[in-house]
Enzyme design. Structure first.
Site: not given
Ligand code: SER
Length: 318
Positions: A10, A13, A36-37, A144, A148
């Site tokens: 990554g 990014g 990275d992709i 997300y 995590k």
């Molecule tokens: N910056 C991230 C988001 O807004 C939070 O870790 O998804």
């Protein structure tokens, strides 16, 4: 010390670009392989050595780790909160399965250290809002955040079961001038600067009073290097460390920018990201990071805003 061979996954990014540069300064250009992709020919030469990699392709990842005799992995590829809500299954697949491949292959090939970022998104509506503690209610409400939170437990599991030295930070919203972030809820705080530097009006997708934990990228990169450098016995948190930089609302940020960009105008049209932001804390208690590896942020709001505008203006002139 044996020479390290570091793989950054990554690397194109928002964090990857700056972390790759910092790792190359520390370990040497040829010791840090960026991946990275993105296809190689879309990239500037700054990222080389570079290998295109779809991290969900476990065979390709395995070949890379074996061929390059990788000793450390920084696995940064992920789908962030706002994009994740538009594509929950894909976010889960990318965020979770890639981590499991990295952990498995690290054990198999004797990788010495792994870094994997977690996020304030592990917290949810029932978490404490102010000075949110290291250990407390998480119960995230985004895919997300769920990926995590689950990932943190997997990291701890691989440490306890296989002795894999995986280290992690719960990054706050990250602010940087080199690359645009993609698909996060805190990203208004990057976008606003691009409007500010051109003195264009900005429409914020969060309410003006929404306070979120944030951090300038310089601090985040330094934190990452300091965490990875700390003696192994100091690392007491094997899920992921809370990390605090600064906390502000869109209105407070706009006011600070306006001091350097007189007449800068911001209006507020909250969208679906408001609900995500409302589920997150406003500030973070990072005393474990302070105690275990001496963490201390350097940037306050004023210093960050002036450095961001200075650097964005310099980039405009290139
Ligand atoms: N910056 C991230 C988001 O807004 C939070 O870790 O998804």
């Amino acid at each position: 010390m044996d020479q390290e061979k570091i793989l950054v996954i990554g690397a194109c990014g928002q964090i990857g670009r700056e972390l790759t540069a910092a790792l190359r300064l520390k370990f040497g250009q040829m010791q840090v392989l960026a991946s990275d992709i993105q296809a190689k020919n879309n990239l500037s030469t700054e990222v080389f050595p570079y290998q295109q990699l779809d991290v969900t392709d476990a065979d390709a990842l395995e070949k890379l780790i074996a061929d390059e005799q990788v000793t450390q992995i920084y696995h940064l590829a992920a789908m962030l909160s706002a994009n994740g809500e538009k594509n929950p299954k894909k976010a889960w697949d990318l965020n979770m399965n890639s981590l499991l491949s990295v952990l498995d292959l690290s054990v198999k090939y004797g990788v010495k250290k792994v870094f994997w970022p977690s996020s304030i998104a592990v917290f949810g509506p029932d978490s404490e809002k102010t000075n949110t503690p290291q250990q407390g209610i998480t119960e995230p409400s985004t895919v997300y955040g769920i990926s995590k939170a689950a990932g943190e437990y997997w990291c701890k599991y691989y440490f306890e079961k296989f002795g894999l030295d995986v280290r992690s930070i719960r990054y706050p919203g990250l602010i940087s001038y080199t690359g645009a972030p993609g698909g996060g809820t805190t990203d208004y705080a990057v976008d606003i600067f691009h409007h500010g530097v051109e003195a264009k009006p900005f429409t914020c997708f969060l309410k003006k009073e929404t306070v979120l934990p944030m951090m300038y990228m310089e601090d985040a990169i330094r934190a990452t290097l300091e965490l990875m450098d700390a003696p192994v016995d100091n690392i007491k948190v094997r899920t992921s460390y809370n990390l605090s930089g600064l906390s502000f609302s869109p209105e407070e940020l706009a006011t600070e920018i306006e001091k350097l960009v007189p007449g800068f105008k911001v209006d507020y049209t909250p969208d679906f990201r408001q609900q995500i932001a409302d589920s997150w804390p406003g500030s973070i208690d990072d005393s474990a990071a302070q105690t275990d590896w001496n963490w201390k942020p350097a940037y306050n709001l004023e210093a960050m805003v002036s450095d961001m505008l200075l650097n964005l203006r310099a980039l405009q002139e290139i």
